[in-house]
Design a protein around this motif. Structure first.
Motif, PDB file in Angstrom:
ATOM      1  N   VAL A  52      28.058 126.745 107.939  1.00 29.80           N
ATOM      2  CA  VAL A  52      29.296 126.731 107.153  1.00 29.80           C
ATOM      3  C   VAL A  52      28.997 127.322 105.772  1.00 29.80           C
ATOM      4  N   PRO A  53      29.781 128.318 105.334  1.00 28.60           N
ATOM      5  CA  PRO A  53      29.577 128.869 103.993  1.00 28.60           C
ATOM      6  C   PRO A  53      29.689 127.773 102.934  1.00 28.60           C
ATOM      7  N   CYS A  54      28.830 127.856 101.940  1.00 26.93           N
ATOM      8  CA  CYS A  54      28.855 126.852 100.876  1.00 26.93           C
ATOM      9  C   CYS A  54      28.615 127.521  99.530  1.00 26.93           C
ATOM     10  N   VAL A  55      29.269 126.958  98.511  1.00 29.59           N
ATOM     11  CA  VAL A  55      29.196 127.551  97.178  1.00 29.59           C
ATOM     12  C   VAL A  55      29.032 126.435  96.150  1.00 29.59           C
ATOM     13  N   TRP A  56      28.112 126.674  95.217  1.00 30.68           N
ATOM     14  CA  TRP A  56      27.943 125.778  94.072  1.00 30.68           C
ATOM     15  C   TRP A  56      28.626 126.421  92.878  1.00 30.68           C
ATOM     16  N   PHE A  57      29.383 125.601  92.142  1.00 27.65           N
ATOM     17  CA  PHE A  57      30.014 126.060  90.912  1.00 27.65           C
ATOM     18  C   PHE A  57      29.524 125.214  89.747  1.00 27.65           C
ATOM     19  N   GLU A  63      35.778 122.951  85.324  1.00 26.70           N
ATOM     20  CA  GLU A  63      36.708 122.576  84.256  1.00 26.70           C
ATOM     21  C   GLU A  63      37.917 123.502  84.213  1.00 26.70           C
ATOM     22  N   SER A  64      37.689 124.801  84.355  1.00 25.08           N
ATOM     23  CA  SER A  64      38.825 125.731  84.325  1.00 25.08           C
ATOM     24  C   SER A  64      39.501 125.809  85.693  1.00 25.08           C
ATOM     25  N   GLY A  65      38.706 125.753  86.748  1.00 29.62           N
ATOM     26  CA  GLY A  65      39.235 125.777  88.101  1.00 29.62           C
ATOM     27  C   GLY A  65      39.589 127.146  88.646  1.00 29.62           C
ATOM     28  N   GLU A  66      39.627 128.172  87.801  1.00 28.98           N
ATOM     29  CA  GLU A  66      40.087 129.495  88.244  1.00 28.98           C
ATOM     30  C   GLU A  66      39.201 130.109  89.315  1.00 28.98           C
ATOM     31  N   THR A  71      38.187 131.204  95.089  1.00 28.20           N
ATOM     32  CA  THR A  71      37.305 131.084  96.256  1.00 28.20           C
ATOM     33  C   THR A  71      38.032 130.374  97.397  1.00 28.20           C
ATOM     34  N   LEU A  72      38.773 129.310  97.081  1.00 27.02           N
ATOM     35  CA  LEU A  72      39.566 128.632  98.109  1.00 27.02           C
ATOM     36  C   LEU A  72      40.564 129.601  98.742  1.00 27.02           C
ATOM     37  N   ARG A  73      41.175 130.431  97.927  1.00 28.23           N
ATOM     38  CA  ARG A  73      42.137 131.416  98.445  1.00 28.23           C
ATOM     39  C   ARG A  73      41.439 132.497  99.265  1.00 28.23           C
ATOM     40  N   VAL A  89      39.118 116.983  89.847  1.00 31.23           N
ATOM     41  CA  VAL A  89      39.647 118.251  90.342  1.00 31.23           C
ATOM     42  C   VAL A  89      40.651 118.768  89.307  1.00 31.23           C
ATOM     43  N   PRO A  90      40.494 120.013  88.858  1.00 32.85           N
ATOM     44  CA  PRO A  90      41.402 120.557  87.841  1.00 32.85           C
ATOM     45  C   PRO A  90      42.855 120.611  88.339  1.00 32.85           C
ATOM     46  N   ASP A  91      43.773 120.495  87.395  1.00 35.53           N
ATOM     47  CA  ASP A  91      45.202 120.475  87.718  1.00 35.53           C
ATOM     48  C   ASP A  91      45.652 121.712  88.491  1.00 35.53           C
ATOM     49  N   ASN A  92      45.122 122.890  88.150  1.00 36.51           N
ATOM     50  CA  ASN A  92      45.574 124.103  88.837  1.00 36.51           C
ATOM     51  C   ASN A  92      45.219 124.063  90.327  1.00 36.51           C
ATOM     52  N   ILE A  93      44.115 123.437  90.680  1.00 38.89           N
ATOM     53  CA  ILE A  93      43.756 123.294  92.095  1.00 38.89           C
ATOM     54  C   ILE A  93      44.622 122.222  92.741  1.00 38.89           C
TER      55      ILE A  93
END
Length: 187
Positions: A52-57, A63-66, A71-73, A89-93
């Motif tokens: 399964v692809p995995c990503v660390w941020f 904090e910004s969520g952008e 990446t989710l999109r 979880v940031p508000d934009n997400i």
């Protein structure tokens, strides 16, 4: 149409692995992505081992969520599952996934929830309070820690003389049994 699930996790990833394995043979959904906020989280190894692809941020990305949201999109994520994710979880997400983001908490909310209440901290507080039962709560994620609408609760006893580790074992059994089934019902 098979739905794409993203799992957000911060630790060892046992719940994430359980969810990935559960959906492997399902037509309804699959875990398409694992995201974490900790560079050394063992969930990264579990996800890689299971293909399964995995990503660390980094913290600033969360904090910004952008970047996380893009990446989710990019992975066309339909549903987001928090499994031991220890960051807000940031508000934009949150707004991009209304009623499509859930969390699991190792107590019967609203008891023993909120910021800083996770893992053994919860089990220690439950035992110290003299509660006779505990369990899990699966709930929608919103802007407040552990306050989203409750979807499901499952109970287990708190036995006399329980240690946090013993209680945690019973809680984990509930998590492994019920979380994937609830996710499947929602997607």
């Amino acid at each position: 149409m098979r739905r794409n699930i993203a799992v957000l996790a911060s630790g060892s990833g046992t719940n994430a692995e359980n969810i990935i394995r559960y959906f492997r043979e399902k037509d309804s959904a699959r875990v398409a992505l694992v995201l974490t906020n900790r560079q050394n989280a063992f969930v990264l190894e579990r996800a890689k081992r299971l293909g399964v692809p995995c990503v660390w941020f980094a913290k600033s990305d969360w904090e910004s969520g952008e970047l996380v949201l893009s990446t989710l999109r990019e992975y066309e994520i339909d549903f987001v599952v928090l499994a031991g994710f220890l960051a807000r979880v940031p508000d934009n997400i949150l707004h991009a996934y209304p009623n499509k983001m859930i969390n699991i908490h190792p107590s019967l909310l609203p008891k023993f929830g909120g910021k800083g209440m996770y893992g053994d901290r919860v089990h220690e507080a439950v035992i110290a309070s003299g509660e006779r039962e505990s369990g899990i709560t699966i709930h929608y994620t919103n802007e407040h820690y552990d306050e989203g609408g409750i979807i499901c609760q499952q109970k287990c006893p708190v036995l006399p003389g329980d240690t946090p580790e013993e209680l945690a074992q019973r809680i984990h059994r509930l998590e492994y049994e019920y979380y994937p089934k609830v996710i499947e019902g929602l997607v």
